[in-house]
Design a protein around this motif. Structure first.
Motif, PDB file in Angstrom:
ATOM      1  N   PHE A  30       0.826  -1.214   0.000  1.00  0.00           N
ATOM      2  CA  PHE A  30       0.000   0.000   0.000  1.00  0.00           C
ATOM      3  C   PHE A  30       0.858   1.262   0.000  1.00  0.00           C
ATOM      4  CE2 PHE A  30      -2.234   3.433   2.222  1.00  0.00           C
ATOM      5  CZ  PHE A  30      -3.365   3.545   1.415  1.00  0.00           C
ATOM      6  N   LYS A  31       1.862   1.342   0.857  1.00  0.00           N
ATOM      7  CA  LYS A  31       2.693   2.541   0.945  1.00  0.00           C
ATOM      8  C   LYS A  31       3.434   2.794  -0.355  1.00  0.00           C
ATOM      9  CE  LYS A  31       3.424   2.379   5.964  1.00  0.00           C
ATOM     10  NZ  LYS A  31       4.427   2.288   7.053  1.00  0.00           N
ATOM     11  N   GLU A  32       3.979   1.726  -0.938  1.00  0.00           N
ATOM     12  CA  GLU A  32       4.702   1.869  -2.200  1.00  0.00           C
ATOM     13  C   GLU A  32       3.778   2.318  -3.331  1.00  0.00           C
ATOM     14  OE1 GLU A  32       6.947  -0.943   0.403  1.00  0.00           O
ATOM     15  OE2 GLU A  32       4.856  -0.619  -0.157  1.00  0.00           O
ATOM     16  N   LEU A  33       2.582   1.751  -3.370  1.00  0.00           N
ATOM     17  CA  LEU A  33       1.612   2.139  -4.393  1.00  0.00           C
ATOM     18  C   LEU A  33       1.164   3.583  -4.201  1.00  0.00           C
ATOM     19  CD1 LEU A  33      -0.570  -1.106  -4.485  1.00  0.00           C
ATOM     20  CD2 LEU A  33       0.933  -0.266  -6.301  1.00  0.00           C
ATOM     21  N   LEU A  34       1.046   3.991  -2.949  1.00  0.00           N
ATOM     22  CA  LEU A  34       0.666   5.370  -2.645  1.00  0.00           C
ATOM     23  C   LEU A  34       1.698   6.351  -3.192  1.00  0.00           C
ATOM     24  CD1 LEU A  34      -1.052   7.498  -1.123  1.00  0.00           C
ATOM     25  CD2 LEU A  34       0.311   6.986   0.920  1.00  0.00           C
ATOM     26  N   VAL A  35       2.963   6.073  -2.912  1.00  0.00           N
ATOM     27  CA  VAL A  35       4.033   6.981  -3.339  1.00  0.00           C
ATOM     28  C   VAL A  35       4.172   6.983  -4.860  1.00  0.00           C
ATOM     29  CG1 VAL A  35       6.505   7.447  -3.228  1.00  0.00           C
ATOM     30  CG2 VAL A  35       5.289   6.710  -1.175  1.00  0.00           C
ATOM     31  N   THR A  36       4.209   5.811  -5.480  1.00  0.00           N
ATOM     32  CA  THR A  36       4.405   5.737  -6.924  1.00  0.00           C
ATOM     33  C   THR A  36       3.212   6.287  -7.700  1.00  0.00           C
ATOM     34  OG1 THR A  36       3.578   3.436  -6.917  1.00  0.00           O
ATOM     35  CG2 THR A  36       5.969   3.769  -6.785  1.00  0.00           C
ATOM     36  N   SER A  37       2.035   6.258  -7.107  1.00  0.00           N
ATOM     37  CA  SER A  37       0.846   6.755  -7.803  1.00  0.00           C
ATOM     38  C   SER A  37       0.788   8.278  -7.810  1.00  0.00           C
ATOM     39  CB  SER A  37      -0.432   6.201  -7.151  1.00  0.00           C
ATOM     40  OG  SER A  37      -0.516   4.804  -7.287  1.00  0.00           O
ATOM     41  N   PHE A  38       1.311   8.907  -6.754  1.00  0.00           N
ATOM     42  CA  PHE A  38       1.216  10.363  -6.652  1.00  0.00           C
ATOM     43  C   PHE A  38       2.485  11.090  -7.108  1.00  0.00           C
ATOM     44  CE2 PHE A  38      -2.265   9.210  -3.799  1.00  0.00           C
ATOM     45  CZ  PHE A  38      -3.229  10.141  -4.162  1.00  0.00           C
ATOM     46  N   ASP A  39       3.640  10.467  -6.949  1.00  0.00           N
ATOM     47  CA  ASP A  39       4.884  11.143  -7.327  1.00  0.00           C
ATOM     48  C   ASP A  39       5.911  10.100  -7.745  1.00  0.00           C
ATOM     49  OD1 ASP A  39       7.159  12.700  -7.590  1.00  0.00           O
ATOM     50  OD2 ASP A  39       6.649  13.997  -5.912  1.00  0.00           O
ATOM     51  N   ASP A  40       5.925   9.775  -9.024  1.00  0.00           N
ATOM     52  CA  ASP A  40       6.811   8.729  -9.539  1.00  0.00           C
ATOM     53  C   ASP A  40       8.276   9.140  -9.425  1.00  0.00           C
ATOM     54  OD1 ASP A  40       6.861   6.103 -11.062  1.00  0.00           O
ATOM     55  OD2 ASP A  40       8.033   7.364 -12.414  1.00  0.00           O
ATOM     56  N   THR A  41       8.548  10.417  -9.640  1.00  0.00           N
ATOM     57  CA  THR A  41       9.926  10.905  -9.560  1.00  0.00           C
ATOM     58  C   THR A  41      10.481  10.770  -8.150  1.00  0.00           C
ATOM     59  OG1 THR A  41       9.497  12.494 -11.338  1.00  0.00           O
ATOM     60  CG2 THR A  41      11.440  12.870  -9.969  1.00  0.00           C
ATOM     61  N   PHE A  42       9.691  11.176  -7.156  1.00  0.00           N
ATOM     62  CA  PHE A  42      10.120  11.040  -5.769  1.00  0.00           C
ATOM     63  C   PHE A  42      10.317   9.574  -5.417  1.00  0.00           C
ATOM     64  CE2 PHE A  42       8.915  10.229  -1.326  1.00  0.00           C
ATOM     65  CZ  PHE A  42       9.885  10.975  -0.676  1.00  0.00           C
ATOM     66  N   ALA A  43       9.435   8.706  -5.931  1.00  0.00           N
ATOM     67  CA  ALA A  43       9.550   7.280  -5.643  1.00  0.00           C
ATOM     68  C   ALA A  43      10.866   6.718  -6.170  1.00  0.00           C
ATOM     69  CB  ALA A  43       8.364   6.532  -6.263  1.00  0.00           C
ATOM     70  N   LYS A  44      11.276   7.161  -7.356  1.00  0.00           N
ATOM     71  CA  LYS A  44      12.560   6.707  -7.908  1.00  0.00           C
ATOM     72  C   LYS A  44      13.717   7.223  -7.062  1.00  0.00           C
ATOM     73  CE  LYS A  44      11.033   6.333 -12.728  1.00  0.00           C
ATOM     74  NZ  LYS A  44      11.181   6.860 -14.114  1.00  0.00           N
ATOM     75  N   THR A  45      13.620   8.476  -6.643  1.00  0.00           N
ATOM     76  CA  THR A  45      14.659   9.058  -5.790  1.00  0.00           C
ATOM     77  C   THR A  45      14.754   8.321  -4.458  1.00  0.00           C
ATOM     78  OG1 THR A  45      14.203  11.229  -6.767  1.00  0.00           O
ATOM     79  CG2 THR A  45      15.466  11.192  -4.721  1.00  0.00           C
ATOM     80  N   TYR A  46      13.602   7.894  -3.974  1.00  0.00           N
ATOM     81  CA  TYR A  46      13.533   7.174  -2.705  1.00  0.00           C
ATOM     82  C   TYR A  46      14.089   5.758  -2.825  1.00  0.00           C
ATOM     83  CZ  TYR A  46      11.494   5.836   1.811  1.00  0.00           C
ATOM     84  OH  TYR A  46      11.312   5.416   3.108  1.00  0.00           O
ATOM     85  N   GLY A  47      14.279   5.293  -4.053  1.00  0.00           N
ATOM     86  CA  GLY A  47      14.856   3.981  -4.282  1.00  0.00           C
ATOM     87  C   GLY A  47      13.855   2.882  -4.587  1.00  0.00           C
ATOM     88  N   LEU A  48      12.607   3.256  -4.842  1.00  0.00           N
ATOM     89  CA  LEU A  48      11.590   2.242  -5.152  1.00  0.00           C
ATOM     90  C   LEU A  48      11.702   1.795  -6.604  1.00  0.00           C
ATOM     91  CD1 LEU A  48       8.424   3.711  -3.367  1.00  0.00           C
ATOM     92  CD2 LEU A  48       9.896   1.852  -2.588  1.00  0.00           C
ATOM     93  N   TRP A  49      11.433   0.541  -6.843  1.00  0.00           N
ATOM     94  CA  TRP A  49      11.413   0.008  -8.202  1.00  0.00           C
ATOM     95  C   TRP A  49      10.057   0.329  -8.828  1.00  0.00           C
ATOM     96  CZ3 TRP A  49      13.786  -5.574  -7.385  1.00  0.00           C
ATOM     97  CH2 TRP A  49      15.113  -5.443  -6.974  1.00  0.00           C
ATOM     98  N   THR A  50       9.960   1.513  -9.386  1.00  0.00           N
ATOM     99  CA  THR A  50       8.673   1.967  -9.911  1.00  0.00           C
ATOM    100  C   THR A  50       8.181   1.105 -11.068  1.00  0.00           C
ATOM    101  OG1 THR A  50       9.826   3.552 -11.342  1.00  0.00           O
ATOM    102  CG2 THR A  50       9.058   4.345  -9.198  1.00  0.00           C
ATOM    103  N   ASP A  51       9.098   0.602 -11.883  1.00  0.00           N
ATOM    104  CA  ASP A  51       8.688  -0.251 -13.002  1.00  0.00           C
ATOM    105  C   ASP A  51       8.050  -1.536 -12.492  1.00  0.00           C
ATOM    106  OD1 ASP A  51       9.586   1.575 -14.796  1.00  0.00           O
ATOM    107  OD2 ASP A  51      11.445   0.527 -15.306  1.00  0.00           O
ATOM    108  N   TRP A  52       8.561  -2.039 -11.378  1.00  0.00           N
ATOM    109  CA  TRP A  52       8.018  -3.285 -10.817  1.00  0.00           C
ATOM    110  C   TRP A  52       6.562  -3.090 -10.422  1.00  0.00           C
ATOM    111  CZ3 TRP A  52       5.694  -5.402  -6.589  1.00  0.00           C
ATOM    112  CH2 TRP A  52       5.781  -6.789  -6.442  1.00  0.00           C
ATOM    113  N   PHE A  53       6.270  -1.974  -9.792  1.00  0.00           N
ATOM    114  CA  PHE A  53       4.889  -1.720  -9.371  1.00  0.00           C
ATOM    115  C   PHE A  53       3.995  -1.403 -10.571  1.00  0.00           C
ATOM    116  CE2 PHE A  53       7.325  -0.810  -5.497  1.00  0.00           C
ATOM    117  CZ  PHE A  53       6.656  -1.659  -4.615  1.00  0.00           C
ATOM    118  N   TYR A  54       4.580  -0.773 -11.579  1.00  0.00           N
ATOM    119  CA  TYR A  54       3.816  -0.499 -12.805  1.00  0.00           C
ATOM    120  C   TYR A  54       3.374  -1.801 -13.453  1.00  0.00           C
ATOM    121  CZ  TYR A  54       3.016   0.641 -17.728  1.00  0.00           C
ATOM    122  OH  TYR A  54       2.477   0.727 -18.984  1.00  0.00           O
ATOM    123  N   TYR A  55       4.320  -2.706 -13.657  1.00  0.00           N
ATOM    124  CA  TYR A  55       3.978  -3.970 -14.309  1.00  0.00           C
ATOM    125  C   TYR A  55       3.136  -4.867 -13.398  1.00  0.00           C
ATOM    126  CZ  TYR A  55       7.117  -2.839 -18.155  1.00  0.00           C
ATOM    127  OH  TYR A  55       7.694  -2.239 -19.249  1.00  0.00           O
ATOM    128  N   GLY A  56       3.323  -4.716 -12.090  1.00  0.00           N
ATOM    129  CA  GLY A  56       2.465  -5.460 -11.173  1.00  0.00           C
ATOM    130  C   GLY A  56       1.017  -5.034 -11.301  1.00  0.00           C
TER     131      GLY A  56
END
Length: 285
Positions: A156-182
């Motif tokens: 939930f937290k990862e989806l929250l961050v990647t849904s509202f601010d993808d750039t910040f999520a990448k900076t934070y170190g999240l695998w945004t592509d993984w959540f996108y394809y998920g």
């Protein structure tokens, strides 16, 4: 009132109607949940793309005599991957990639359907037939619903961050592509399971409308998810009731109820409703 009593009596008597209600409710819940993330990410067209892209998979599965869900899932996942690759590996925008991939897949699907000479089945694929839901369909739908809920709860937290601010999520170190394809995988599975209920053409409405309605009522994602699932459930139940009572097609009836709920919310919702905005204008003037 009599029609409601008749509907309740029929629910207690007919197994097919019980299956239809269970399937419709589960589809309403999972469509609202996934749809919330789809509209927050500005990916409403993606739901349309996936829903159209599964058609060749359905046709191939029909011709080979295998499970329709399996064939549709394969083509839906392939379409999601192709859209992601084209959008991320070229200068083309996401909507352009979506238009190219889903139109090609949809055209291929129609050609394969015509080769299979199955116009009757095509009608059910396009518009759904919830009254024909089997026990195995219910089990499949329940499994997909479990996957959707589990994925959202765990990430939930990862989806929250990647849904509202993808750039910040990448900076934070999240695998945004993984959540996108998920999300694309879950979107495909939800779309495939909804084929029986509302069909290819109308599933995009169930993915978008309940979530958009919930968006009008709250600023919190957690509350939005609950509202979206609730609106999807109410639409499914009322739509099935209208379908049974007035002999309407089940898929269009469900979508129509969902649209009515959105229309009412668009007027009275406290967050963005017309009445709220009109009151604000009146107070300023």
């Amino acid at each position: 009132m009599k029609s409601i009593i008749d509907f309740m009596a029929a629910l207690g008597e007919y197994q097919f109607l019980q299956n239809a209600l269970c399937a419709a409710v589960m589809i309403g819940i999972m469509s609202g949940l996934i749809g919330s993330f789809i509209i927050l990410r500005g990916m409403s067209l993606m739901g349309d793309a996936i829903s159209h892209s599964v058609l060749p998979g359905v046709a191939v599965a029909y011709m080979l005599g295998i499970n329709l869900v399996l064939g549709a899932s394969v083509f839906g996942i392939v379409a999601a991957l192709l859209i992601g690759v084209v959008a991320k590996r070229s200068q083309l925008k996401n909507d352009t990639a979506i238009g190219i991939v889903f139109s090609a897949f949809f055209a291929l699907g129609f050609i394969l359907i015509s080769m299979a000479e199955s116009s009757t089945n095509l009608h059910h694929i396009l518009f759904g037939n919830v009254l024909a839901v089997s026990d195995s369909d219910l089990i499949t739908t329940a499994i997909i619903l479990g996957l959707v809920i589990s994925f959202i709860i765990i990430f939930f937290k990862e989806l929250l961050v990647t849904s509202f601010d993808d750039t910040f999520a990448k900076t934070y170190g999240l695998w945004t592509d993984w959540f996108y394809y998920g999300l694309m995988l879950l979107l495909t599975l939800v779309t495939v399971t909804a084929l029986q209920t509302v069909g290819i053409i109308l599933i995009v409405a169930m993915l978008i409308t309940p979530a958009a309605t919930a968006f009008l009522w709250t600023n919190r994602l957690s509350i939005m998810l609950i509202f979206a699932a609730s609106f999807g459930t109410v639409s499914s139940i009322l739509g099935l009731y209208l379908s049974y009572t007035f002999n309407w097609a089940s898929g269009p009836a469900i979508v129509l109820v969902s649209a009515v709920i959105f229309s009412v919310s668009f007027i009275i919702a406290p967050k963005q409703g017309l009445l709220k905005k009109y009151s604000a204008v009146e107070s300023v003037s």
